[in-house]
Design a protein around this motif. Sequence first.
Motif, mmCIF file in Angstrom:
data_model
loop_
_atom_site.group_PDB
_atom_site.id
_atom_site.type_symbol
_atom_site.label_atom_id
_atom_site.label_comp_id
_atom_site.label_asym_id
_atom_site.label_seq_id
_atom_site.Cartn_x
_atom_site.Cartn_y
_atom_site.Cartn_z
ATOM 1 N N LEU A 1 0.822 -1.212 0.000
ATOM 2 C CA LEU A 1 0.000 0.000 0.000
ATOM 3 C C LEU A 1 0.856 1.263 0.000
ATOM 4 N N SER A 2 1.847 1.339 0.871
ATOM 5 C CA SER A 2 2.619 2.575 0.997
ATOM 6 C C SER A 2 3.336 2.937 -0.296
ATOM 7 N N GLY B 1 -0.478 6.094 9.370
ATOM 8 C CA GLY B 1 -1.835 5.557 9.313
ATOM 9 C C GLY B 1 -1.873 4.069 9.043
ATOM 10 N N ILE B 2 -1.023 3.586 8.138
ATOM 11 C CA ILE B 2 -1.030 2.173 7.783
ATOM 12 C C ILE B 2 -0.572 1.321 8.964
ATOM 13 N N GLY C 1 8.170 7.034 4.198
ATOM 14 C CA GLY C 1 7.883 7.410 5.577
ATOM 15 C C GLY C 1 6.708 6.665 6.184
ATOM 16 N N THR C 2 5.634 6.458 5.410
ATOM 17 C CA THR C 2 4.487 5.737 5.960
ATOM 18 C C THR C 2 4.781 4.260 6.154
ATOM 19 N N SER D 1 -3.171 1.300 11.702
ATOM 20 C CA SER D 1 -4.306 0.485 11.288
ATOM 21 C C SER D 1 -3.998 -0.995 11.434
ATOM 22 N N LEU D 2 -2.793 -1.408 11.044
ATOM 23 C CA LEU D 2 -2.404 -2.807 11.200
ATOM 24 C C LEU D 2 -2.339 -3.190 12.677
ATOM 25 N N GLN D 3 -1.890 -2.251 13.507
ATOM 26 C CA GLN D 3 -1.836 -2.525 14.941
ATOM 27 C C GLN D 3 -3.236 -2.719 15.510
#
Length: 414
Positions: A147-148, A372-373, A364-365, A376-378
Amino acid sequence: MRLAGLPVALGAVSLSLWLGVVLLWRDLGRRNRLQAGALAGTGLVLLLAAALVFDAEIAWLGILDGNSYVVAMLVGVSFIGLIGSRRGHAPLPGSAVTGRRGTAGTWLGVHLLGAVLNLSTVFMVGDRLRRHGELSLPQLLALNRGLSSAALWSPFFASMGVVMTLAPEMRFGSVLAVGLPLGLAAGALSLADLSRRFALAEVPGYSLSPGSLMMPVAMAILVLLFHYRLTPSLSIVSIITFLLPAVALASNLPRGPRWTLRRVRGHALERLPAMRGEISLFLCAGLLTQGLSAFIAAATGSQWTLFEHFGAPQAALSFLAIVASAVAGLHPIIGVSVLASMLELPGSRQTLFAFVALAAWAVGTSVGPLSGINLSLQGRYGISGGVMMRHNLGYAAALSALVVGAIVLLDAWL
C-alpha cells in the motif's frame, strides 16, 4: 459545483469539515489528539505572531481552508466502498496461494487495488488471508509495503492530493513516469527482502484474478478521460472528489432508491466518522502550513526561502529529512507541509518537489511507527508499530537509495 460552472463556497466546506473534527474530537486516540492539537496550536500561534509582532495582514476567514480540497477528496474516495457486497466492501475475487508467488500476489494485489481503494484494501486482503490463521509478520510487511509504495504514483492517494495542492504546476506525467517504475522496484525489493529473511514456503498469500483489476482500471481510465477530454479545466483532485461518489451511487441505484439511501446512510454514520483521525491530521497540518507561510513571509518580507535553488542535492536532503521525521513519529504530511511553506518554486521545480513529497510519503508511511497504515495494522491485527518500523528499516534504506537516484535523474530530465 465547479463541474456545473458554479463558484465553490470553500469557506462553508472548510467550516463543515472542522465542525466534524470538533464533534468527533473526544473519539480520537490520545496520540492523534496530541499530534493534531500541536499542529493546529502551532499554526494559530504563528498566525498570531505574524499579525501582532510583524503587523502582517492575515486573511482570518480563510485560515481553515488549508488542505480542505484534500480532505474532500478523501471523503469522496471513501465512497468507493459502496461498490460491492451488502457489507459495503468492493469484491475481491481471488484465491490463496503460498510461497514466493503468494507473497508477491499479496504485495501486487494491495498495490494495484490500494492505488484506488486506499487503506480499505489492506483490510479486505488482510481479512481474506486471516481465514488461514492469524497473519504472520511477512504477510503484514507485504500489506504495509504494497500500500505505501502506491503513494509513489497513484492519483487517488491523499499524498497526490496534498502534492497537487502544494505544487499546482507539477507535471503529473513526469511524476508518473518516474514514480510508477519506482513503485514496481519497491515490489521487487520487498519480495527479495522477505524471501531472504523469512521461510515463505507455507505462508499464504493472495492471488489476483482479472476480475479484481476491472474496477480500479476502469476508475483510472474514467479519471484520465475527464481530466484530458471532458473537464480539462478541473484538477485531478476535483475530478476524483465528484467522480468516485457518483460512480458508487450509480452502481447502487439499479437496486432502488431505498437500497441506495440505506447504503449511503450507513456509510455516513459508520465509515466517515471512522476517518476522523486522518481528517483531523490533514486539516490541522493545513493550518500549520498557513501559519508557517504567513510567519516566514512576515518575518523576512517575503524574501527568504530555505533553498535559493531547488535541485537534486536540496531535493535529496529534503527527502531524507522528511523520512527521518517519520521514523521519529511524525506523519509525512507534516514534513511535506513544512517544506512547502519554506520554498518559493517556479513551475519547473514544482515537479521535482512533488516527487520528493510523494517518495517521502511512500517511504515514511512504511517505516513510521505512527503512520496511518501501521496504526491500522496494529488496531486490526495486533502488530506493534515499533515492530513494523524495525523490520522495515532495511527496506526503507534500500528504497531511499533508489529514490535519491531517481531524484538525480528527474532533476536532469526537467
